[in-house]
Enzyme design. Structure first.
Site, PDB file in Angstrom:
ATOM      1  N   ASN A 225       0.826  -1.209   0.000  1.00  0.00           N
ATOM      2  CA  ASN A 225       0.000   0.000   0.000  1.00  0.00           C
ATOM      3  C   ASN A 225       0.860   1.258   0.000  1.00  0.00           C
ATOM      4  OD1 ASN A 225       0.478  -1.074   2.624  1.00  0.00           O
ATOM      5  ND2 ASN A 225      -1.105   0.215   3.522  1.00  0.00           N
TER       6      ASN A 225
ATOM      7  N   GLU B 106       0.338   5.179   0.588  1.00  0.00           N
ATOM      8  CA  GLU B 106      -0.604   6.183   1.096  1.00  0.00           C
ATOM      9  C   GLU B 106      -0.205   7.583   0.657  1.00  0.00           C
ATOM     10  OE1 GLU B 106      -1.056   5.388   5.308  1.00  0.00           O
ATOM     11  OE2 GLU B 106      -2.199   3.559   4.871  1.00  0.00           O
TER      12      GLU B 106
ATOM     13  N   CYS C 162      -4.240   0.673  -2.444  1.00  0.00           N
ATOM     14  CA  CYS C 162      -4.027  -0.585  -1.724  1.00  0.00           C
ATOM     15  C   CYS C 162      -2.946  -1.426  -2.394  1.00  0.00           C
ATOM     16  CB  CYS C 162      -5.310  -1.414  -1.718  1.00  0.00           C
ATOM     17  SG  CYS C 162      -6.652  -0.743  -0.744  1.00  0.00           S
TER      18      CYS C 162
ATOM     19  N   GLU D 171      -2.972  -4.607  -3.205  1.00  0.00           N
ATOM     20  CA  GLU D 171      -3.436  -5.523  -4.253  1.00  0.00           C
ATOM     21  C   GLU D 171      -3.526  -4.824  -5.599  1.00  0.00           C
ATOM     22  OE1 GLU D 171      -4.699  -4.945  -1.274  1.00  0.00           O
ATOM     23  OE2 GLU D 171      -5.721  -6.680  -0.432  1.00  0.00           O
TER      24      GLU D 171
ATOM     25  N   CYS E  54     -10.024  -5.615   0.176  1.00  0.00           N
ATOM     26  CA  CYS E  54     -11.188  -4.725   0.233  1.00  0.00           C
ATOM     27  C   CYS E  54     -12.022  -4.871  -1.045  1.00  0.00           C
ATOM     28  CB  CYS E  54     -10.753  -3.276   0.438  1.00  0.00           C
ATOM     29  SG  CYS E  54     -10.138  -2.469  -1.053  1.00  0.00           S
TER      30      CYS E  54
ATOM     31  N   CYS F  49     -10.469  -3.646  -4.304  1.00  0.00           N
ATOM     32  CA  CYS F  49      -9.406  -4.523  -4.810  1.00  0.00           C
ATOM     33  C   CYS F  49      -9.987  -5.807  -5.396  1.00  0.00           C
ATOM     34  CB  CYS F  49      -8.407  -4.841  -3.705  1.00  0.00           C
ATOM     35  SG  CYS F  49      -7.357  -3.426  -3.330  1.00  0.00           S
TER      36      CYS F  49
HETATM   37  N1  THU Z   1      -5.301  -1.666   2.407  1.00  0.00           N
HETATM   38  C1  THU Z   1      -4.740  -2.458   1.451  1.00  0.00           C
HETATM   39  O1  THU Z   1      -3.598  -2.235   1.012  1.00  0.00           O
HETATM   40  N2  THU Z   1      -5.464  -3.496   0.979  1.00  0.00           N
HETATM   41  C2  THU Z   1      -6.727  -3.804   1.376  1.00  0.00           C
HETATM   42  O2  THU Z   1      -7.347  -4.690   0.811  1.00  0.00           O
HETATM   43  C3  THU Z   1      -7.338  -3.076   2.491  1.00  0.00           C
HETATM   44  C4  THU Z   1      -6.612  -1.866   2.959  1.00  0.00           C
HETATM   45  C5  THU Z   1      -4.529  -0.513   2.887  1.00  0.00           C
HETATM   46  C6  THU Z   1      -5.103   0.817   2.473  1.00  0.00           C
HETATM   47  C7  THU Z   1      -4.546   1.733   3.518  1.00  0.00           C
HETATM   48  O3  THU Z   1      -3.263   2.159   3.123  1.00  0.00           O
HETATM   49  C8  THU Z   1      -4.420   0.847   4.749  1.00  0.00           C
HETATM   50  O4  THU Z   1      -4.498  -0.485   4.289  1.00  0.00           O
HETATM   51  C9  THU Z   1      -5.502   1.082   5.780  1.00  0.00           C
HETATM   52  O5  THU Z   1      -6.773   0.982   5.220  1.00  0.00           O
END
Ligand code: THU
Length: 165
Positions: free
Chosen positions: A64, A66, A75, A77, A114, A117
């Site tokens: 991820n 940010e 994210c 994925e 999520c 994704c």
């Molecule tokens: N996140 C992911 O990388 N993948 C997911 O399927 C769920 C959430 C990340 C997004 C964000 O940077 C952090 O987790 C908190 O939500």
């Protein structure tokens, strides 16, 4: 009166740990764990790693990323699957391994991808016309295995909906 009821059923397999997985998947999860450690997640402090195994033998990773403008991040994925799509557009994605960890607490349960994704992964599964096996875990926890993205995203939206006349 309604017309009918539809029951939706998904079957997942749970492994007690990463070492119980087929060797190829254990190795793939190790890539995801290494990628997770390089996540850029200073805001949530929640790090996610993803690793895709392609039919050409390549492993494509993502984590991820940010952003101070929160919705601008992405994210793990989607970072991974978009990288694979951009780099190896003709390869078939055989499997994706996903893992999550927090800098502040132990993530004791498997963390599923999520919804956004799942939708992004479903696009590639639909495009390649073969299932992508999905494996996900928390911080060295049980590992969940879904035989396909479809199994995790019933009633998926695909190009079929755009082509209906
Ligand atoms: N996140 C992911 O990388 N993948 C997911 O399927 C769920 C959430 C990340 C997004 C964000 O940077 C952090 O987790 C908190 O939500």
């Amino acid at each position: 009166m309604f017309l009918k009821k539809i029951e939706i059923k998904s079957t997942l397999t749970v492994y007690s740990g990463v070492d119980e997985l087929p060797a190829e998947v254990t190795a793939l999860m190790a890539h995801a764990v290494r990628s997770r450690a390089m996540a850029y997640a200073p805001y949530s402090r929640f790090q996610v790693g993803a690793a895709l195994l392609l039919d050409n033998g390549e492993v494509v990773c993502g984590n991820n990323q940010e952003n101070a403008a929160f919705p601008s991040g992405l994210c793990a994925e989607r970072v991974a699957v978009f990288h694979a799509g951009a780099t190896f557009p003709d390869a078939v994605i055989k499997a994706v391994a996903i893992c999550a960890a927090s800098l502040d607490f132990r993530v004791k349960d498997a963390v599923a991808p999520c919804g956004a994704c799942r939708q992004a992964l479903a696009e590639y599964e639909y495009r390649q016309k073969s299932p992508v096996a999905v494996y996900f875990m928390g911080d060295n926890t049980e590992v969940y295995h879904s035989p396909s993205v479809r199994e995790l995203l019933p009633l998926v939206f695909t190009e079929k909906s755009l082509l209906q006349k």
